[in-house]
Every structure is written in structure tokens, then in C-alpha cells.
Design a protein around this motif. Structure first.
Motif, PDB file in Angstrom:
ATOM      1  N   THR A  76     -44.499  72.070   9.774  1.00  0.00           N
ATOM      2  CA  THR A  76     -45.170  71.827  11.055  1.00  0.00           C
ATOM      3  C   THR A  76     -45.245  73.055  11.956  1.00  0.00           C
ATOM      4  OG1 THR A  76     -43.090  70.965  11.935  1.00  0.00           O
ATOM      5  CG2 THR A  76     -44.650  69.342  11.066  1.00  0.00           C
TER       6      THR A  76
ATOM      7  N   ASN B 222     -43.694  67.149  15.457  1.00  0.00           N
ATOM      8  CA  ASN B 222     -45.110  66.915  15.715  1.00  0.00           C
ATOM      9  C   ASN B 222     -45.658  66.036  14.599  1.00  0.00           C
ATOM     10  OD1 ASN B 222     -47.856  66.944  16.200  1.00  0.00           O
ATOM     11  ND2 ASN B 222     -47.906  69.105  16.747  1.00  0.00           N
TER      12      ASN B 222
ATOM     13  N   PRO C 296     -45.867  65.406  20.698  1.00  0.00           N
ATOM     14  CA  PRO C 296     -45.254  66.604  20.124  1.00  0.00           C
ATOM     15  C   PRO C 296     -44.226  67.222  21.078  1.00  0.00           C
ATOM     16  CG  PRO C 296     -47.661  66.715  20.018  1.00  0.00           C
ATOM     17  CD  PRO C 296     -47.309  65.532  20.860  1.00  0.00           C
TER      18      PRO C 296
END
Length: 176
Positions: free
Chosen positions: A11, A116, A157
Motif C-alpha cells: 500500500t 488504506n 485511509p
């Protein structure tokens, strides 16, 4: 001293730390799929970073399966995760990923990354959905702090990365 930083990032949090370490040490940077043991043995210091996945460090087998060829090198592994650093969790990660013999040759660091959901692949999204469902069906008093934290950031996020977090790794490389 020649230094290489190798990473695997799902990520982006591990990649960000790897880039900062590379900049601070004037090191070479590679994504794990672009490197092999023959490349690693050309360096004096090897730094590997991977995100945590159910307490496992993704991609770390590149280091552990080749530790016999790296014993004369300075070997550092860092892992990133969304949870704050806690001694018991760090010990669990260390013990799960490295045998007592490997721990003699590998210096481990934990760096807080983030979460996220939108950057996860379909399979990881499925697993996270199952985990969220499992956690949501626990009674309030049964939830751990990590589970409460996970539920609070699941839909938005969060990025806990800080450049200063790499200072301990930089100091270790420069002074040991």
C-alpha cells in the motif's frame, strides 16, 4: 560501505520508508522482485523492508532463506504496520519471522505505517472484510485496542509514517 535497501510494499507505506532510508544512506533501492541473492552479496549492508501480514513480514524469505550467505554482512529488516509499536507485538513478529539463529544475524526494527483499504488487492480486501465482520460481532468488552483501532480506520485511509522514524535504522547503520 555499500548499502542496498530492498522492499515489498502493498500500500506504499513500506516503500516510503525504504525511499527515505535510501536517501539518508545514499544507498541503492530495489523492489524485492528485482533482486536476488547474487545482487545482495555485492553489498556490505542489506536493509529489507516489508509490511506485516498477519504477523508475517511479506517477502522476508529472501533474507531468511539466504542468511548463511549473508552472515558476514550487516543485515537489517524492518516491518511496517498500522498498530503502534509495542514490545510484546515486536517480540511476536521477531519470533514468528526469524529463528533464534537468524536473530543473531538480523537486526529488526518496527516502523508504524498506516492503512488504506482502497489500495488492497481483491483478495486482501476480502480477508479484511472477514476480519472486520469477525471483530464487529465481538462483544464490546472483548475487543483489543488493536481491534478498536482497526475498526476506527477501516473506512478512511490513515498514514502514520514519519521521516524521523527511520533515524534509529540510520543510526544503527552508521554506528555499528
Amino acid at each position: 560501505m555499500k548499502t542496498i535497501v530492498v522492499y515489498k510494499s502493498k500500500t506504499g507505506f513500506t516503500k516510503k520508508y525504504a525511499q527515505w532510508i535510501t536517501e539518508d544512506l545514499s544507498a541503492d533501492l530495489f523492489e524485492v522482485s528485482k533482486v536476488n541473492i547474487d545482487i545482495l552479496t555485492q553489498y556490505d549492508t542489506i536493509i529489507y523492508g516489508g509490511s506485516l501480514y498477519a504477523v508475517g513480514i511479506i517477502g522476508v524469505k529472501l533474507i531468511t532463506k539466504n542468511i548463511n550467505k549473508l552472515k558476514d554482512k550487516k543485515v537489517i529488516v524492518f516491518a511496517t504496520g498500522a498498530s503502534p509499536a509495542r514490545k510484546d507485538a515486536i517480540k511476536e513478529v521477531t519470533d514468528k519471522n526469524f529463528t533464534p539463529e537468524e536473530q543473531k544475524y538480523i537486526k529488526f526494527f518496527y516502523l508504524r505505517g498506516g492503512f488504506n483499504y482502497s489500495k488492497l488487492n481483491a483478495f486482501d480486501k476480502f480477508l479484511m472484510t472477514l476480519l472486520k465482520w469477525k471483530i464487529k460481532h465481538k462483544k464490546q468488552g472483548e475487543l483489543s485496542n488493536d481491534e478498536i483501532g482497526m475498526l476506527s480506520v477501516y473506512d478512511k485511509p490513515v498514514d502514520y509514517t514519519l521521516r524521523k522514524n527511520v533515524e534509529s535504522i540510520i543510526a544503527y547503520v552508521n554506528h555499528n
